[in-house]
Design a protein around this motif. Structure first.
Motif, PDB file in Angstrom:
ATOM      1  N   ASP A   1     -27.337  65.829  26.077  1.00  0.00           N
ATOM      2  CA  ASP A   1     -28.998  65.802  25.399  1.00  0.00           C
ATOM      3  C   ASP A   1     -30.046  64.960  24.991  1.00  0.00           C
ATOM      4  OD1 ASP A   1     -27.943  68.309  26.357  1.00  0.00           O
ATOM      5  OD2 ASP A   1     -26.644  68.654  23.671  1.00  0.00           O
ATOM      6  N   ARG A   2     -29.867  63.529  25.805  1.00  0.00           N
ATOM      7  CA  ARG A   2     -31.005  62.096  25.578  1.00  0.00           C
ATOM      8  C   ARG A   2     -31.295  62.353  26.369  1.00  0.00           C
ATOM      9  NH1 ARG A   2     -27.423  58.089  22.436  1.00  0.00           N
ATOM     10  NH2 ARG A   2     -29.291  57.201  23.217  1.00  0.00           N
ATOM     11  N   ILE A   3     -31.490  62.834  28.026  1.00  0.00           N
ATOM     12  CA  ILE A   3     -32.789  62.220  28.423  1.00  0.00           C
ATOM     13  C   ILE A   3     -33.025  64.094  29.190  1.00  0.00           C
ATOM     14  CG2 ILE A   3     -32.603  61.751  31.262  1.00  0.00           C
ATOM     15  CD1 ILE A   3     -31.265  59.503  30.644  1.00  0.00           C
ATOM     16  N   GLY A   4     -33.590  64.129  29.617  1.00  0.00           N
ATOM     17  CA  GLY A   4     -34.741  65.399  29.748  1.00  0.00           C
ATOM     18  C   GLY A   4     -34.364  65.761  31.223  1.00  0.00           C
ATOM     19  N   MET A   5     -35.096  64.498  31.811  1.00  0.00           N
ATOM     20  CA  MET A   5     -34.439  65.206  33.781  1.00  0.00           C
ATOM     21  C   MET A   5     -34.397  64.303  34.269  1.00  0.00           C
ATOM     22  SD  MET A   5     -38.665  66.559  34.668  1.00  0.00           S
ATOM     23  CE  MET A   5     -39.185  65.356  33.349  1.00  0.00           C
ATOM     24  N   MET A   6     -33.259  64.228  35.596  1.00  0.00           N
ATOM     25  CA  MET A   6     -32.636  63.206  36.262  1.00  0.00           C
ATOM     26  C   MET A   6     -32.935  63.990  37.169  1.00  0.00           C
ATOM     27  SD  MET A   6     -28.738  63.323  36.001  1.00  0.00           S
ATOM     28  CE  MET A   6     -27.735  65.330  35.815  1.00  0.00           C
ATOM     29  N   THR A   7     -33.649  63.275  38.824  1.00  0.00           N
ATOM     30  CA  THR A   7     -33.546  63.684  39.647  1.00  0.00           C
ATOM     31  C   THR A   7     -31.780  63.119  40.411  1.00  0.00           C
ATOM     32  OG1 THR A   7     -34.443  61.508  40.180  1.00  0.00           O
ATOM     33  CG2 THR A   7     -35.850  63.180  40.054  1.00  0.00           C
ATOM     34  N   SER A   8     -31.244  63.921  40.590  1.00  0.00           N
ATOM     35  CA  SER A   8     -29.558  63.637  41.404  1.00  0.00           C
ATOM     36  C   SER A   8     -29.319  64.880  42.331  1.00  0.00           C
ATOM     37  CB  SER A   8     -29.177  63.574  40.600  1.00  0.00           C
ATOM     38  OG  SER A   8     -27.599  63.200  40.250  1.00  0.00           O
ATOM     39  N   GLY A   9     -28.058  64.486  42.488  1.00  0.00           N
ATOM     40  CA  GLY A   9     -27.530  66.088  42.997  1.00  0.00           C
ATOM     41  C   GLY A   9     -26.218  66.828  43.148  1.00  0.00           C
ATOM     42  N   PRO A  10     -25.799  67.575  44.417  1.00  0.00           N
ATOM     43  CA  PRO A  10     -24.362  68.840  43.507  1.00  0.00           C
ATOM     44  C   PRO A  10     -23.351  67.209  43.211  1.00  0.00           C
ATOM     45  CG  PRO A  10     -24.451  68.360  45.895  1.00  0.00           C
ATOM     46  CD  PRO A  10     -25.851  67.534  45.192  1.00  0.00           C
ATOM     47  N   TRP A  11     -23.197  66.904  42.918  1.00  0.00           N
ATOM     48  CA  TRP A  11     -22.015  65.902  42.780  1.00  0.00           C
ATOM     49  C   TRP A  11     -22.356  66.226  41.380  1.00  0.00           C
ATOM     50  CZ3 TRP A  11     -25.653  63.678  45.661  1.00  0.00           C
ATOM     51  CH2 TRP A  11     -26.964  63.308  45.365  1.00  0.00           C
ATOM     52  N   GLN A  12     -23.453  66.029  40.287  1.00  0.00           N
ATOM     53  CA  GLN A  12     -23.903  65.559  39.193  1.00  0.00           C
ATOM     54  C   GLN A  12     -23.135  67.436  38.478  1.00  0.00           C
ATOM     55  OE1 GLN A  12     -24.341  63.672  37.425  1.00  0.00           O
ATOM     56  NE2 GLN A  12     -25.623  61.928  38.767  1.00  0.00           N
ATOM     57  N   LEU A  13     -23.022  68.754  38.771  1.00  0.00           N
ATOM     58  CA  LEU A  13     -22.685  69.671  38.493  1.00  0.00           C
ATOM     59  C   LEU A  13     -21.945  70.245  38.167  1.00  0.00           C
ATOM     60  CD1 LEU A  13     -24.815  72.509  40.832  1.00  0.00           C
ATOM     61  CD2 LEU A  13     -25.940  70.197  39.318  1.00  0.00           C
ATOM     62  N   TYR A  14     -20.711  69.795  39.094  1.00  0.00           N
ATOM     63  CA  TYR A  14     -19.362  69.695  37.920  1.00  0.00           C
ATOM     64  C   TYR A  14     -19.269  69.095  37.146  1.00  0.00           C
ATOM     65  CZ  TYR A  14     -14.473  69.423  36.951  1.00  0.00           C
ATOM     66  OH  TYR A  14     -13.022  70.088  36.529  1.00  0.00           O
ATOM     67  N   ASP A  15     -19.075  67.936  36.502  1.00  0.00           N
ATOM     68  CA  ASP A  15     -19.541  67.247  35.226  1.00  0.00           C
ATOM     69  C   ASP A  15     -20.068  67.817  34.241  1.00  0.00           C
ATOM     70  OD1 ASP A  15     -17.982  65.556  36.076  1.00  0.00           O
ATOM     71  OD2 ASP A  15     -18.902  63.967  36.507  1.00  0.00           O
ATOM     72  N   LEU A  16     -21.705  68.381  34.656  1.00  0.00           N
ATOM     73  CA  LEU A  16     -23.055  69.327  33.560  1.00  0.00           C
ATOM     74  C   LEU A  16     -21.495  70.052  32.771  1.00  0.00           C
ATOM     75  CD1 LEU A  16     -25.972  68.552  35.710  1.00  0.00           C
ATOM     76  CD2 LEU A  16     -25.037  66.819  33.421  1.00  0.00           C
ATOM     77  N   ASN A  17     -20.704  70.870  33.962  1.00  0.00           N
ATOM     78  CA  ASN A  17     -20.294  72.064  33.422  1.00  0.00           C
ATOM     79  C   ASN A  17     -19.844  71.607  33.122  1.00  0.00           C
ATOM     80  OD1 ASN A  17     -21.396  75.342  35.048  1.00  0.00           O
ATOM     81  ND2 ASN A  17     -22.175  73.736  36.267  1.00  0.00           N
ATOM     82  N   THR A  18     -18.955  70.649  32.941  1.00  0.00           N
ATOM     83  CA  THR A  18     -17.880  70.131  31.839  1.00  0.00           C
ATOM     84  C   THR A  18     -17.706  70.324  31.035  1.00  0.00           C
ATOM     85  OG1 THR A  18     -16.649  69.680  33.927  1.00  0.00           O
ATOM     86  CG2 THR A  18     -15.694  68.877  31.613  1.00  0.00           C
ATOM     87  N   ALA A  19     -19.081  69.504  30.928  1.00  0.00           N
ATOM     88  CA  ALA A  19     -19.158  68.846  29.110  1.00  0.00           C
ATOM     89  C   ALA A  19     -20.333  70.006  28.171  1.00  0.00           C
ATOM     90  CB  ALA A  19     -20.789  67.780  29.647  1.00  0.00           C
ATOM     91  N   GLY A  20     -20.136  70.935  29.022  1.00  0.00           N
ATOM     92  CA  GLY A  20     -21.342  72.380  28.185  1.00  0.00           C
ATOM     93  C   GLY A  20     -22.976  72.268  28.428  1.00  0.00           C
ATOM     94  N   THR A  21     -23.751  70.997  29.184  1.00  0.00           N
ATOM     95  CA  THR A  21     -24.706  70.677  29.436  1.00  0.00           C
ATOM     96  C   THR A  21     -25.412  72.747  29.267  1.00  0.00           C
ATOM     97  OG1 THR A  21     -24.462  68.421  29.748  1.00  0.00           O
ATOM     98  CG2 THR A  21     -26.484  69.367  30.282  1.00  0.00           C
ATOM     99  N   GLN A  22     -26.567  72.545  28.330  1.00  0.00           N
ATOM    100  CA  GLN A  22     -27.103  73.856  29.792  1.00  0.00           C
ATOM    101  C   GLN A  22     -28.732  72.892  30.420  1.00  0.00           C
ATOM    102  OE1 GLN A  22     -26.653  76.980  28.240  1.00  0.00           O
ATOM    103  NE2 GLN A  22     -24.910  76.096  27.903  1.00  0.00           N
ATOM    104  N   TYR A  23     -28.325  73.252  31.315  1.00  0.00           N
ATOM    105  CA  TYR A  23     -29.465  73.005  32.496  1.00  0.00           C
ATOM    106  C   TYR A  23     -29.976  73.558  33.184  1.00  0.00           C
ATOM    107  CZ  TYR A  23     -25.690  73.203  36.336  1.00  0.00           C
ATOM    108  OH  TYR A  23     -25.499  73.868  36.562  1.00  0.00           O
ATOM    109  N   GLY A  24     -30.725  72.874  34.098  1.00  0.00           N
ATOM    110  CA  GLY A  24     -31.478  74.057  35.209  1.00  0.00           C
ATOM    111  C   GLY A  24     -32.184  73.116  36.405  1.00  0.00           C
ATOM    112  N   VAL A  25     -31.711  73.787  37.460  1.00  0.00           N
ATOM    113  CA  VAL A  25     -32.149  73.114  38.787  1.00  0.00           C
ATOM    114  C   VAL A  25     -33.757  73.295  39.395  1.00  0.00           C
ATOM    115  CG1 VAL A  25     -30.748  72.163  40.555  1.00  0.00           C
ATOM    116  CG2 VAL A  25     -29.755  72.214  39.000  1.00  0.00           C
ATOM    117  N   THR A  26     -34.933  72.581  39.845  1.00  0.00           N
ATOM    118  CA  THR A  26     -35.663  73.508  41.048  1.00  0.00           C
ATOM    119  C   THR A  26     -35.924  72.251  41.875  1.00  0.00           C
ATOM    120  OG1 THR A  26     -37.484  74.120  40.727  1.00  0.00           O
ATOM    121  CG2 THR A  26     -37.558  72.237  39.470  1.00  0.00           C
TER     122      THR A  26
END
Length: 441
Positions: free
Chosen positions: A281-306
């Motif tokens: 929760d120290r960066i608001g936006m990143m432009t990246s791909g599906p390889w990030q989603l597992y780690d974000l879910n594991t960390a419990g980060t509240q995120y959205g994708v568009t």
């Protein structure tokens, strides 16, 4: 749901290995092989060699599918192996095999190798097969189709894996700043304004992050900005760098404005730190791909994708497709059956048990509504948006050998400018001159 298997670094191998292999591939074209069956006999016993380029669970999934194909076709034996100890080593292994006429019928290959593989004169041309309506070739993304046709003259295999860059946003950071979440209608100016509003020096929070490592991570994040503004990476004949155009200067000036003038961009020297900070929760936006989603879910980060922000409604993105390269052994039976196996493996039913089951994006648009993919979407929210964003991957990165040097040149230019040590026009012109030398080699 299984962990996404691939880091971003694996998807874009632009290393000395690729450069060193170029000469080997050129030598391989001069080496002859033994003549096999000159006329097709579909019932004849045949053995094809398949290099998966994977390890552990991923390799086993492919081996199981190959065994299933063998059961359906008793005259076909598929000799399955990983091919090398890592995917990155496959190009060197293939090069050595070309020289000794000891190479597979089918191998996983990074898309960036496609031109080098075609120039070896060892690849099959399956263009006629792609015209079969039953193959539904148009279900693959434009970028994937372009990658397996590196020169535009031959189709050297099938798409094996697709991805793309989307906009991932941290809901916690947005909520704390009172900023509305991004939408699919955002333009880059909306993005810039939001990044500035999300930035808080007192908490070391940034609105956006960008790589200044000088790697391909730096480069390929830039291509959507260039393409959306009407720019191109190469000249029409593919021999010169074209990115130092008005479109390129405008794109780099935009990023420089965010990084230097606004101070809203975390400049990452490592290519890995920005994702960790986003998850924390120290960066608001990143432009990246599906390889990030597992780690974000594991960390419990509240995120959205568009989708990526656009320019005049153009939300073009960049993709890094990998391929199943098919190779010629001067044997009509092997040629027929390896093509049949590759077509079967990349059909929706099998892809759902390979790419989708393993956490990758589906190869085909027809898979987007499948039960298998929807199960993955439930486990990895936003995966469906990234899959649909494949429609915005309408251009492929060049696969010419000189792209390695080109990428290094522009990456260094971008890194210098974003750190306030150069002007966009001058930096891009200097990088283009260096890139032209690499393309001429």
């Amino acid at each position: 749901m299984t962990r996404h298997p691939r880091s971003r670094r694996r998807l874009r191998p632009l290393t000395a290995l690729a450069v060193a292999a170029t000469g080997l591939l050129g030598l391989a074209a001069c080496t002859g092989g033994q003549q096999g069956a000159t006329e097709l006999d579909e019932d004849a016993d045949v053995t094809i060699e398949f290099w998966t380029g994977q390890t552990d669970e991923a390799h086993q999934l492919l081996a199981d599918l190959a065994a299933e194909f063998e059961e359906e076709h008793p005259n076909v034996t598929i000799d399955v192996s990983e091919g090398a100890s890592s995917t990155e080593e496959l190009l060197q292994k293939l090069s050595a095999g070309f020289a000794s006429s000891n190479y597979p019928d089918m191998s996983y290959s990074f898309g960036s190798w496609a031109s080098q593989l075609e120039s070896s004169k060892r690849t099959l041309d399956i263009t006629e097969r792609t015209e079969d309506p039953d193959l539904a070739w148009d279900e693959f993304s434009e970028a994937a189709r372009a990658t397996v046709r590196p020169s535009g003259e031959k189709t050297i295999g099938f798409p094996a894996l697709v991805d793309n860059i989307s906009l991932i946003y941290n809901k916690t950071v947005f909520d704390a700043a009172g900023v509305e979440y991004p939408t699919e209608d955002w333009e880059w100016e909306d993005f810039r304004e939001a990044a500035a509003a999300l930035t808080d020096p007192t908490t070391d929070t940034y609105g956006y992050a960008y790589s200044v490592s000088g790697s391909e991570e730096t480069t390929w994040q830039f291509w959507p900005h260039l393409w959306q503004r009407g720019g191109e990476i190469l000249s029409e004949d593919g021999t010169k760098a074209a990115f130092a155009s008005d479109a390129g200067v405008e794109a780099l000036e935009f990023l420089r404005g965010m990084a230097v003038d606004d101070g809203s961009v975390y400049l990452d020297q490592t290519d890995t730190r920005f994702a960790q900070l986003f998850a924390a929760d120290r960066i608001g936006m990143m432009t990246s791909g599906p390889w990030q989603l597992y780690d974000l879910n594991t960390a419990g980060t509240q995120y959205g994708v568009t989708v990526l922000p656009g320019t005049d409604g153009d939300h073009q993105t960049v993709s890094g497709p990998d391929i199943w390269a098919l190779f010629d052994h001067q044997d009509a039976n092997r040629e027929y059956w390896v093509t049949e196996f590759a077509a079967w493996l990349t059909a929706a039913e099998q892809d759902e048990r390979w790419n989708v089951a393993y956490g990758n994006l589906p190869l085909r648009t027809s898979e987007l509504e499948s039960e298998a993919f929807q199960e993955q979407v439930a486990a990895l929210p936003g995966l469906d948006i990234m899959a649909a964003n494949g429609e915005n991957a309408v251009k492929a990165r060049p696969t010419v050998p000189g792209y390695v040097g080109l990428s290094e040149s522009i990456a260094n230019a971008i890194a210098e400018v974003l750190q306030g040590r150069g002007e966009p026009k001058d930096a891009l012109e200097e990088a283009a001159a260096e890139a032209d030398e690499a393309l001429a080699d």
